[in-house]
Design an enzyme around this catalytic site. Structure first.
Site, PDB file in Angstrom:
ATOM      1  N   ARG A 128       1.297  -6.264  12.741  1.00 36.84           N
ATOM      2  CA  ARG A 128       0.717  -5.937  14.008  1.00 36.84           C
ATOM      3  C   ARG A 128       0.480  -6.933  15.039  1.00 36.84           C
ATOM      4  O   ARG A 128       0.642  -6.376  16.182  1.00 36.84           O
ATOM      5  CB  ARG A 128      -0.596  -5.197  13.480  1.00 36.84           C
ATOM      6  CG  ARG A 128      -0.520  -4.002  12.637  1.00 36.84           C
ATOM      7  CD  ARG A 128      -1.561  -3.064  12.590  1.00 36.84           C
ATOM      8  NE  ARG A 128      -1.494  -1.715  11.649  1.00 36.84           N
ATOM      9  CZ  ARG A 128      -2.080  -0.828  11.773  1.00 36.84           C
ATOM     10  NH1 ARG A 128      -3.292  -0.782  12.542  1.00 36.84           N
ATOM     11  NH2 ARG A 128      -1.836   0.259  10.956  1.00 36.84           N
ATOM     12  N   SER A 137      -9.952  -6.037  10.340  1.00 40.72           N
ATOM     13  CA  SER A 137     -11.042  -5.430   9.922  1.00 40.72           C
ATOM     14  C   SER A 137     -12.070  -6.453   9.275  1.00 40.72           C
ATOM     15  O   SER A 137     -11.437  -6.901   8.174  1.00 40.72           O
ATOM     16  CB  SER A 137     -10.819  -4.090   9.114  1.00 40.72           C
ATOM     17  OG  SER A 137     -11.832  -3.372   9.133  1.00 40.72           O
ATOM     18  N   ARG A 154       2.681   1.202  10.243  1.00 35.41           N
ATOM     19  CA  ARG A 154       1.955   1.566   8.723  1.00 35.41           C
ATOM     20  C   ARG A 154       3.103   1.552   7.838  1.00 35.41           C
ATOM     21  O   ARG A 154       3.905   2.372   7.798  1.00 35.41           O
ATOM     22  CB  ARG A 154       1.518   2.987   9.016  1.00 35.41           C
ATOM     23  CG  ARG A 154       0.622   3.493   7.961  1.00 35.41           C
ATOM     24  CD  ARG A 154      -0.019   4.872   8.036  1.00 35.41           C
ATOM     25  NE  ARG A 154      -0.831   4.918   9.338  1.00 35.41           N
ATOM     26  CZ  ARG A 154      -2.188   4.584   9.353  1.00 35.41           C
ATOM     27  NH1 ARG A 154      -2.611   4.167   8.431  1.00 35.41           N
ATOM     28  NH2 ARG A 154      -2.759   4.738  10.399  1.00 35.41           N
ATOM     29  N   ARG A 196       0.882  -1.139  -0.035  1.00 34.96           N
ATOM     30  CA  ARG A 196      -0.028   0.152  -0.012  1.00 34.96           C
ATOM     31  C   ARG A 196       0.938   1.286  -0.030  1.00 34.96           C
ATOM     32  O   ARG A 196       1.860   1.167   0.659  1.00 34.96           O
ATOM     33  CB  ARG A 196      -0.959   0.064   1.108  1.00 34.96           C
ATOM     34  CG  ARG A 196      -2.086  -1.113   1.219  1.00 34.96           C
ATOM     35  CD  ARG A 196      -2.950  -1.106   2.460  1.00 34.96           C
ATOM     36  NE  ARG A 196      -3.644  -2.450   2.383  1.00 34.96           N
ATOM     37  CZ  ARG A 196      -4.515  -2.667   3.284  1.00 34.96           C
ATOM     38  NH1 ARG A 196      -4.698  -1.834   4.358  1.00 34.96           N
ATOM     39  NH2 ARG A 196      -5.178  -3.601   3.364  1.00 34.96           N
ATOM     40  N   GLU A 238      -5.874  -0.869  15.700  1.00 37.49           N
ATOM     41  CA  GLU A 238      -6.568  -2.081  14.783  1.00 37.49           C
ATOM     42  C   GLU A 238      -5.656  -3.186  14.364  1.00 37.49           C
ATOM     43  O   GLU A 238      -4.371  -2.860  14.044  1.00 37.49           O
ATOM     44  CB  GLU A 238      -7.198  -1.146  13.395  1.00 37.49           C
ATOM     45  CG  GLU A 238      -7.538  -2.247  12.556  1.00 37.49           C
ATOM     46  CD  GLU A 238      -7.801  -1.601  11.135  1.00 37.49           C
ATOM     47  OE1 GLU A 238      -7.952  -2.295  10.279  1.00 37.49           O
ATOM     48  OE2 GLU A 238      -7.667  -0.351  11.199  1.00 37.49           O
TER      49      GLU A 238
END
Length: 427
Positions: free
Chosen positions: A391, A352, A277, A262, A349
């Site tokens: 994560r 999801s 991130r 990403r 987070e």
């Protein structure tokens, strides 16, 4: 993609749903585009019918040796053919205009989704696990990783720039162990089929799951026009594109451990330290393809499968329902699972899980045939992280850190670490 027929019949419902998401009304513009397209199609059909009728009349006139009538009809047919050539191109343009307008509209939230503007309006469902007490001030993962000598951001930056990490030795093995543990859990206990999909896909595939055209800036594109996948949701969901599935094969559940890529457009200044991130990260994805009647139940099931990963790792977490303003583009409803990070003293987070209804299926033309019926319906699709490996590594490192800088290996991962119970700096 939303159904234009539903929009024509429920314009106020569409605008109300868009307002919940913070979007401007769109029904009148869409209905106007559709009406223009439908009127043009009507004219096109009338011209085609007249051409066919005139062609038959030519034959009758020729049989009756009425040359004048035949010539007049031939001229009329030639004129209609010229009209049809330009009219068919105009029809394609009108179709494209309507499709383009529909393709950037977000999905309709379910009634159970809380209305809100941003993450502050999300609603907590539950909290699981006790926060660990430390006899010392817990550090953040990047401090621990760098002190161990197994997490290298400086060399990663020299190789690739910012937002990349080099993991070494026991932390590299921990990342691999986490991925394998999650895959084994989902395939052996949760009934998901493991898939190893391509990491490069074409634009039609990204359109199918909703990343294109709206989120092109978040993607990495090759010089040949292919894209690196932002998540395995993209290839897994598209495995059923342009297919008609048998009702007996549903639900279809798939999982994959892949690298994800990403660009993190719009995240400048956010989480610049550490691994939270990244441009490249590992993730175990969960995807379900089901029928319309079971998608809500499947959403609850998928979320519980993702939660089980954190329970097995004995990590504290909370699950929240995202509000309308914080929910993803293609989702009808989303649960976020947030793991406790003692170094940050906050929940972040880690998964999801979303139910999308037939939103993606319409873009992919993916359908199923109910038992005993000749007609087909669009499948319902769901996706979720089961969970983000990077994560999870962060969470393990921070929650299992020791005062001497070592990290205890969670019991569930010891078999995947070759029996290693503690990660320590090499002497």
């Amino acid at each position: 993609m939303l159904d234009i027929k539903w929009i024509r019949e429920n314009p106020q419902a569409l605008d109300a749903a868009l307002a919940k998401r913070g979007n401007e009304p769109a029904s009148s513009r869409l209905i106007e585009l559709d009406e223009k397209r439908r009127q043009h199609i009507g004219k096109l059909q009338e011209a085609q019918e007249r051409r066919n009728a005139a062609s038959k009349e030519i034959g009758k006139a020729m049989g009756a040796k009425d040359q004048a009538t035949a010539d007049r009809l031939k001229a009329e047919v030639a004129e209609i053919k010229l009209f049809l050539q330009s009219a068919e191109e105009e029809e394609r343009q009108l179709d494209r205009a309507l499709t383009d307008a529909l393709s950037v509209l977000p999905n309709i939230p379910l009634d159970s989704v809380p209305v809100g503007k941003d993450e502050s309006d999300n609603v907590e469902v539950h909290r699981i696990g006790q926060l660990k007490n430390f006899a010392f001030e817990p550090k953040e993962h990047f401090e621990i990783g760098e002190q161990l000598g197994y997490m290298d951001f400086e060399r990663a930056a020299r190789l690739s720039g910012s937002r990349f990490t080099v993991l070494k030795s026991q932390l590299a093995r921990l990342e691999r162990a986490l991925g394998q543990f999650m895959l084994d859990l989902h395939t052996q206990e949760h009934g998901y089929m493991e898939v190893s999909p391509p990491l490069l896909v074409n634009d039609e595939v990204l359109y199918g799951t909703g990343q294109l055209p709206k989120f092109a800036e978040d993607l990495f594109q090759t010089t040949e026009g292919r894209y690196l996948i932002p998540t395995a949701e993209v290839p897994l969901t598209n495995l059923v594109r342009e297919e008609i599935l048998d009702m007996r094969d549903l639900p279809l559940r798939m999982t994959a451990l892949t690298a994800c890529f990403r660009s993190e457009a719009g995240s400048a200044g956010r989480d610049t330290r550490g691994m939270l991130r990244q441009h490249q990260f590992m993730k175990v994805e969960l995807v379900s393809i089901t029928d319309a009647d079971r998608s809500i139940e499947e959403h609850e099931r998928m979320t519980s499968c993702a939660e089980e990963v954190l329970k097995r790792l004995d990590l504290s977490f909370r699950t929240v329902t995202l509000c309308t303003g914080d929910m993803g583009f293609g989702a009808q409803k989303t649960y976020d699972i947030e793991v406790w990070l003692p170094g940050q003293k906050s929940y972040r987070e880690i998964s999801s899980c979303s139910v999308c209804g037939d939103f993606q299926a319409r873009r992919m033309n993916a359908r199923y045939r109910p038992e005993g019926e000749k007609s087909t319906r669009f499948v319902h699709t769901l996706n979720g992280s089961g969970v983000a490996v990077g994560r999870a590594l962060i969470a393990v490192v921070e929650n299992y850190q020791n005062e001497d800088g070592s990290v205890t290996v969670p019991q569930a991962l010891v078999p995947y670490m070759g029996g290693l119970t503690r990660i320590e700096r090499a002497v």
